[in-house]
Design an enzyme around this catalytic site. Sequence first.
Site, mmCIF file in Angstrom:
data_model
loop_
_atom_site.group_PDB
_atom_site.id
_atom_site.type_symbol
_atom_site.label_atom_id
_atom_site.label_comp_id
_atom_site.label_asym_id
_atom_site.label_seq_id
_atom_site.Cartn_x
_atom_site.Cartn_y
_atom_site.Cartn_z
ATOM 1 N N GLN A 92 -1.511 1.184 -3.702
ATOM 2 C CA GLN A 92 -0.960 2.310 -3.329
ATOM 3 C C GLN A 92 -0.680 2.463 -1.947
ATOM 4 O OE1 GLN A 92 -4.205 5.491 -3.412
ATOM 5 N NE2 GLN A 92 -4.311 4.536 -5.505
ATOM 6 N N ARG A 189 1.756 5.024 -6.232
ATOM 7 C CA ARG A 189 1.298 4.116 -6.748
ATOM 8 C C ARG A 189 2.441 2.863 -6.910
ATOM 9 N NH1 ARG A 189 -0.061 7.406 -11.239
ATOM 10 N NH2 ARG A 189 -2.175 8.297 -10.977
#
Length: 301
Positions: A92, A189
């Site tokens: 992420q 993400r």
Amino acid sequence: MRAFKLLPACKDYLWGGDRLRTDFHVHSDLHPLAEAWVLSAHPDGPSVLPDGTTLPDYLAANPGAAGTHCASFEEFPVLVKLIDAKKDLSIQVHPSDDYALAHEGQYGKTEMWVVLDAEPDAFLYYGFRHTITPDEFAERIRNNTLPEVLNAVPVHKGDVFFIPSGTLHAICKGIVIAEIQQNSNVTYRIYDYGRLGADGKPRALHIPQAMAVTQLCPPAPQDFGPHLGSCRYFTTDAAAAPFTGAADEASFVHLLITAGEGTLEMDGETMPLAPGDSVFIPAGAGAYRVAGGCKALVTRV
């Protein structure tokens, strides 16, 4: 004594374990127990005072308690978490203030990690091994080969990582971390190992946003002098009892007890301390002493 302990807001993300309960005395009915937000004024999970007041409500009623440095921010600037990664977190990235304010309506996220424990052979991802192009980044996201170019760093108890916004990263399995960060909950993400969420569907990815904010290079060296980490949002130090300090008018002091037991002494009173305790000392409260055999992370703004 004006200092008080905070009760955390807890999160049951699918990658969590049970060590916050067993090792840091976090009381929660959640399973798994992934995160404890031990110092939080964020609406997604505010910490709570012993009388049931939330930290945001306390700060609103006592505006001087955060300190004059905090007064320059539109909101309380820092959030402190305990994180138990029994499984890998997603790969992420977090945006800068400018991008997050323009697209998310809240601030971005610079953070730092202090490794409290790590299993043998544990590692985490911290930026890239070498600079790549936007085209390669996009292609590796498409063909699921992104981990091949990431900087996989073996970790050990006591390691510290400072993660400016835009730095791609992931906590991997077998690591317990204290995270000190900006007061933000914006995460993009990029890669999630094909996992399914609680609804049985693949968890959402945020590829366009991640491509817009990720720095496609190795992380820059950091030097914070005597501090573990420091930026305009927070300064954090490690301390082992016995030690002394003071909460002046400029900033509150937050103590996160990471190991051992001890006592906080202020104004002739004492407060017992144990792992996982989160203590807020209001700005202007004055001198304090921590005695005994505990270790702490000390954060102020």
